[in-house]
Structure formats: C-alpha cells, structure tokens
Write a protein that holds these residues in place. Structure first.
Motif, PDB file in Angstrom:
ATOM      1  N   THR A 131      13.659 112.001  36.165  1.00  0.00           N
ATOM      2  CA  THR A 131      14.453 111.309  37.185  1.00  0.00           C
ATOM      3  C   THR A 131      13.542 110.545  38.140  1.00  0.00           C
ATOM      4  O   THR A 131      13.827 109.396  38.512  1.00  0.00           O
ATOM      5  N   GLY A 132      12.422 111.161  38.533  1.00  0.00           N
ATOM      6  CA  GLY A 132      11.444 110.470  39.363  1.00  0.00           C
ATOM      7  C   GLY A 132      10.890 109.229  38.685  1.00  0.00           C
ATOM      8  O   GLY A 132      10.685 108.184  39.313  1.00  0.00           O
ATOM      9  N   ALA A 133      10.680 109.347  37.365  1.00  0.00           N
ATOM     10  CA  ALA A 133      10.177 108.209  36.590  1.00  0.00           C
ATOM     11  C   ALA A 133      11.200 107.073  36.565  1.00  0.00           C
ATOM     12  O   ALA A 133      10.846 105.887  36.655  1.00  0.00           O
ATOM     13  N   ILE A 134      12.477 107.419  36.449  1.00  0.00           N
ATOM     14  CA  ILE A 134      13.546 106.411  36.453  1.00  0.00           C
ATOM     15  C   ILE A 134      13.616 105.717  37.807  1.00  0.00           C
ATOM     16  O   ILE A 134      13.757 104.489  37.890  1.00  0.00           O
ATOM     17  N   ILE A 135      13.523 106.503  38.891  1.00  0.00           N
ATOM     18  CA  ILE A 135      13.523 105.916  40.242  1.00  0.00           C
ATOM     19  C   ILE A 135      12.376 104.924  40.377  1.00  0.00           C
ATOM     20  O   ILE A 135      12.541 103.822  40.915  1.00  0.00           O
ATOM     21  N   GLU A 136      11.199 105.298  39.893  1.00  0.00           N
ATOM     22  CA  GLU A 136      10.043 104.407  39.955  1.00  0.00           C
ATOM     23  C   GLU A 136      10.292 103.119  39.168  1.00  0.00           C
ATOM     24  O   GLU A 136      10.037 102.016  39.653  1.00  0.00           O
ATOM     25  N   LEU A 174      13.094 101.645  38.195  1.00  0.00           N
ATOM     26  CA  LEU A 174      14.152 100.767  38.689  1.00  0.00           C
ATOM     27  C   LEU A 174      13.841 100.183  40.066  1.00  0.00           C
ATOM     28  O   LEU A 174      14.248  99.062  40.372  1.00  0.00           O
ATOM     29  N   SER A 175      13.136 100.940  40.897  1.00  0.00           N
ATOM     30  CA  SER A 175      12.824 100.459  42.245  1.00  0.00           C
ATOM     31  C   SER A 175      11.548  99.619  42.277  1.00  0.00           C
ATOM     32  O   SER A 175      11.232  99.005  43.298  1.00  0.00           O
ATOM     33  N   GLU A 176      10.819  99.628  41.153  1.00  0.00           N
ATOM     34  CA  GLU A 176       9.552  98.893  41.037  1.00  0.00           C
ATOM     35  C   GLU A 176       8.569  99.300  42.138  1.00  0.00           C
ATOM     36  O   GLU A 176       7.856  98.481  42.714  1.00  0.00           O
ATOM     37  N   THR A 177       8.566 100.574  42.441  1.00  0.00           N
ATOM     38  CA  THR A 177       7.619 101.140  43.396  1.00  0.00           C
ATOM     39  C   THR A 177       7.333 102.562  42.962  1.00  0.00           C
ATOM     40  O   THR A 177       7.917 103.053  41.996  1.00  0.00           O
ATOM     41  N   THR A 178       6.441 103.266  43.643  1.00  0.00           N
ATOM     42  CA  THR A 178       6.166 104.646  43.266  1.00  0.00           C
ATOM     43  C   THR A 178       7.212 105.584  43.863  1.00  0.00           C
ATOM     44  O   THR A 178       7.901 105.236  44.825  1.00  0.00           O
ATOM     45  N   TYR A 179       7.307 106.754  43.280  1.00  0.00           N
ATOM     46  CA  TYR A 179       8.205 107.783  43.801  1.00  0.00           C
ATOM     47  C   TYR A 179       7.893 108.051  45.274  1.00  0.00           C
ATOM     48  O   TYR A 179       8.797 108.165  46.111  1.00  0.00           O
ATOM     49  N   GLU A 180       6.591 108.132  45.589  1.00  0.00           N
ATOM     50  CA  GLU A 180       6.164 108.423  46.958  1.00  0.00           C
ATOM     51  C   GLU A 180       6.572 107.312  47.924  1.00  0.00           C
ATOM     52  O   GLU A 180       7.066 107.584  49.026  1.00  0.00           O
ATOM     53  N   GLU A 181       6.379 106.069  47.533  1.00  0.00           N
ATOM     54  CA  GLU A 181       6.743 104.944  48.392  1.00  0.00           C
ATOM     55  C   GLU A 181       8.252 104.883  48.594  1.00  0.00           C
ATOM     56  O   GLU A 181       8.735 104.587  49.690  1.00  0.00           O
ATOM     57  N   PHE A 182       9.013 105.164  47.541  1.00  0.00           N
ATOM     58  CA  PHE A 182      10.477 105.173  47.650  1.00  0.00           C
ATOM     59  C   PHE A 182      10.925 106.263  48.623  1.00  0.00           C
ATOM     60  O   PHE A 182      11.832 106.057  49.448  1.00  0.00           O
ATOM     61  N   ALA A 183      10.277 107.434  48.534  1.00  0.00           N
ATOM     62  CA  ALA A 183      10.629 108.543  49.428  1.00  0.00           C
ATOM     63  C   ALA A 183      10.307 108.200  50.881  1.00  0.00           C
ATOM     64  O   ALA A 183      11.116 108.456  51.785  1.00  0.00           O
ATOM     65  N   HIS A 184       9.146 107.637  51.120  1.00  0.00           N
ATOM     66  CA  HIS A 184       8.755 107.276  52.486  1.00  0.00           C
ATOM     67  C   HIS A 184       9.724 106.259  53.094  1.00  0.00           C
ATOM     68  O   HIS A 184      10.205 106.432  54.219  1.00  0.00           O
ATOM     69  N   LYS A 185      10.028 105.208  52.347  1.00  0.00           N
ATOM     70  CA  LYS A 185      10.842 104.120  52.874  1.00  0.00           C
ATOM     71  C   LYS A 185      12.300 104.513  53.058  1.00  0.00           C
ATOM     72  O   LYS A 185      12.934 104.153  54.065  1.00  0.00           O
ATOM     73  N   ASN A 186      12.852 105.247  52.100  1.00  0.00           N
ATOM     74  CA  ASN A 186      14.288 105.502  52.092  1.00  0.00           C
ATOM     75  C   ASN A 186      14.712 106.847  52.675  1.00  0.00           C
ATOM     76  O   ASN A 186      15.909 107.076  52.873  1.00  0.00           O
ATOM     77  N   LEU A 187      13.731 107.721  52.951  1.00  0.00           N
ATOM     78  CA  LEU A 187      14.082 109.023  53.508  1.00  0.00           C
ATOM     79  C   LEU A 187      13.187 109.410  54.679  1.00  0.00           C
ATOM     80  O   LEU A 187      13.669 109.596  55.794  1.00  0.00           O
ATOM     81  N   PHE A 188      11.893 109.512  54.443  1.00  0.00           N
ATOM     82  CA  PHE A 188      11.004 110.035  55.480  1.00  0.00           C
ATOM     83  C   PHE A 188      11.021 109.193  56.746  1.00  0.00           C
ATOM     84  O   PHE A 188      11.055 109.730  57.857  1.00  0.00           O
ATOM     85  N   GLU A 189      10.988 107.872  56.596  1.00  0.00           N
ATOM     86  CA  GLU A 189      10.981 106.997  57.774  1.00  0.00           C
ATOM     87  C   GLU A 189      12.309 107.070  58.520  1.00  0.00           C
ATOM     88  O   GLU A 189      12.340 107.106  59.757  1.00  0.00           O
ATOM     89  N   ILE A 190      13.403 107.115  57.790  1.00  0.00           N
ATOM     90  CA  ILE A 190      14.728 107.167  58.416  1.00  0.00           C
ATOM     91  C   ILE A 190      14.934 108.495  59.145  1.00  0.00           C
ATOM     92  O   ILE A 190      15.490 108.545  60.245  1.00  0.00           O
ATOM     93  N   ALA A 191      14.461 109.568  58.537  1.00  0.00           N
ATOM     94  CA  ALA A 191      14.625 110.896  59.126  1.00  0.00           C
ATOM     95  C   ALA A 191      13.519 111.244  60.126  1.00  0.00           C
ATOM     96  O   ALA A 191      13.499 112.354  60.661  1.00  0.00           O
TER      97      ALA A 191
END
Length: 373
Positions: free
Chosen positions: A189-194, A196-213
């Motif tokens: 699932t992490g690989a799919i997120i990477e 489709l989002s054309e970014t790393t799992y870590e970058e997706f997490a930072h931008k879409n969750l960690f920064e918002i929270a």
C-alpha cells in the motif's frame, strides 16, 4: 535617570511574570512549561501515583490521558537510557512500531479523499508485470490482512520500491479471505501511495498529515538521532547497521518515530475530522471483519467491546528492541489513553503498553464519580 527607569521597568515585568505564574498554579492542572508536564488534580494525581510505582517494576515511557477533551495527564516516566542519567520527558521520542500501520491507513484514506486511489483498486492496476495470483488483491484486503499475503518476508534489504514488490511476489499466497496478520500489505500500500503521488511515502506523510496535525517531532527511523539521550529513548538492543538505511522492512508498516506530544496532536485532529471526514474515519476504524475473539479489524486500527459494554477503538505496536506503543480510545466514555514505552515486557510477558494502560483503564473506570476530576 535612564538606568533607574530601566530598572523600574524590569521590576514591573518580573512582577507581572510572577503574577501570571501564580495564576497558572491555581488552574486545574499543574503545568511545567519547560517539560510540558500536566498532572490533573484528583484523578490525574492518582494516575501519576500509579505510574510512579510502575517505574520500580521497570516501566519507562510517556503517557497521555484525556477525558472528554480535558487533559488529565501528560508526563514521562522512568529513564531514557540504561545508565539512568536522563529522565524521560513528554518530548522524548520513541518508535511507534506497528501503530505506524494505523497511520498508513490514514494516509491511504487521505489519498482516497483526494481521488488519487480507491481502496477497492487492485494490485494489477499499478504494476504491469504483476503475477496473476497477486493481480486481484485489493488495497482494502491488504489493509485488513485478508489478502493471503504471508506474515514473513525478507525485505529488510530492499532499498527501492521495485525490489520490495518483487520480493513479495516470490512468496506464494495463502488462503484469500482469511485473516493473516501481515506487514506486506502495508508495504505494498505504501508503494502504491508512492507510485500514484509521485513522491516518497515519507514526503506524502509529512505534507498530508504531519504538517497539518502539527507533528513537528515526528519522522522516520533512518532520520532518528538515537545517540542523543535527551531526545530519544534508548533501545534494549541495537539495529543491524543495514536496517538503519531506508528500506522496505520498516516503511509503511513500522518505523515512524514520535513523542507523546505529537501523538496527542495526531489523535486529536484525527478524531475531530480535521484530517479525515466522517465517512473516511468510519472506514479507518471499521470493523470490516470481526474475528472469533470479538476483535473488529480496520485499517491498522481495531475495535473491541469493553467489560462495561462500551466501544474501544485502538491501535498498538511493539518491537523486539523494547519500544512499544498504543492509542486506546474509549469512544462511548470519551476517554483516551496514549502510551509510548521503551522497556519491552515488564509484567506477565506482556508489553508495557498493555499492562500499564490496562491499569490506567481500571483506575479510571473504578474511580468514584466524585473523584473523577
């Protein structure tokens, strides 16, 4: 004259600061601004007393407790290092272990809200050379552990996404539809997120969750400054050197590091629908299936019925090097217990997050109502 005026101004400022401090001590909580420690009167003090006794039994960790949005306790206990030179504080960081899976579930549903993917999508939609038997595995099935994926894979050496996926393909699938706890579904699932989002799992997490929270102290195992005992709780044993490199043995299924302050922020924004809407939060928690034990399975989250007949939603994880964690939300009663520990098993061969949070739960729900504040 100027010196006298400056001195007078300084005295006024200091007097004002002392007055504000005096006012704060009259509030419901004892709050240390330096250490972010909160101990509520009454119940908070009793929980604190309980946890002080747990230190003698080997407990080391951070705990957060709230009741109906009121913070009852926020404090660190025990030692961050084996030499017992540094006390654990709310700012001390720990590994979340498999509580990370719940975060991957959140990220998946964020991607679904963005219409980047759908949890009903199948693996063959993302990988051209996907073997036929793997092609019809859905993201949903992988997240609830019914895809047939094995519970054991040698992926700790897989540095890139392609190698990780191909390693998973090498192991035959088990029976589809049966619950078999597997980290592999979360790697994929992490690989799919990477992809489709054309970014790393870590970058997706930072931008879409960690920064918002506002999770400013949350990152990943290969970024952890474990040598700083003032920042990070020590492991009971060290990682093999290769495991400290970015690899798929920890990505998406484990490997996130955080402190109790950030874990609190994560829980609060999640349960108040600031990240996921009501429908998505329902998908996250489930249950999508219910096991014979009565445990309902969600996306890295689980539901059970308490002895009181109320609903509990929880996510937890543990590592062989002693770090373990839990988020326990007693939905009907408005109680949350969050715990991060570094001491492994301390009682009856059970991880500290289980034994200690069980004792906190018992204390809260057996306390006389007149003493609950």
């Amino acid at each position: 004259m100027k010196e006298n005026l400056l001195m007078l101004l300084l005295i006024v400022i200091l007097g004002s600061c002392r007055q504000k401090s005096s006012v704060n001590t009259q509030n419901q909580y004892s709050d240390s601004l330096n250490n972010n420690i909160i101990i509520g009167k009454g119940l908070g003090k009793r929980i604190d007393s309980l946890l002080q006794k747990e230190i003698v039994k080997g407990f080391s960790g951070s705990v957060f407790v709230s009741i109906k949005d009121s913070v009852i306790l926020q404090k660190g206990y025990g030692w961050a290092d084996s030499l017992k030179t540094t006390l654990i504080k709310p700012s001390t960081k720990f590994y979340l272990a498999s509580t990370t899976k719940g975060i991957t579930g959140v990220l998946t549903l964020i991607a679904q809200q963005k219409e980047t993917l759908n949890t009903t999508d199948h693996l063959s939609m993302f990988y051209e050379n996907c073997p036929k038997e793997f092609g019809n595995l859905s993201i949903h099935e992988m997240l609830i552990h019914t895809s047939g994926l094995s519970s054991e894979y040698e992926t700790y050496g897989a540095i890139n996404r392609k190698d990780n996926v191909e390693l998973v393909y090498k192991k035959p699938l088990g029976t589809k539809g049966e619950f078999n706890y597997s980290s592999a579904g979360y790697w994929l699932t992490g690989a799919i997120i990477e992809k489709l989002s054309e970014t790393t799992y870590e970058e997706f997490a930072h931008k879409n969750l960690f920064e918002i929270a506002k999770m400013k102290n949350t990152d990943f195992w290969f970024e952890a400054n474990e040598g700083d005992k003032n920042l990070f709780a020590q492991k009971l044993k060290k990682f093999p050197p290769d495991d400290l490199k970015p690899n798929w043995g920890y990505r998406a299924s484990g490997g996130i590091t955080t402190n109790i302050l950030d874990l609190k922020h994560y829980f609060q924004v999640l349960t108040s629908h600031q990240i996921l809407n009501k429908e998505s939060l329902g998908h996250l928690f489930g249950p999508h299936i219910t096991l014979k034990s009565g445990i309902g399975v969600g996306y890295g989250w689980y539901t059970t019925t308490t002895p009181r007949g109320t609903k509990e939603v929880w996510s937890r994880g543990g590592e062989s090097f002693g770090h373990n964690s839990a988020i326990r939300w007693f939905v009907d009663e408005g109680v949350a217990i969050l715990i991060l520990t570094s001491c492994g098993e301390i009682e009856r061969n059970r991880e500290a997050n289980r034994t200690v949070s069980d004792k906190i739960e018992k204390l809260i729900f057996t306390a006389p109502k007149s003493q609950s504040n």
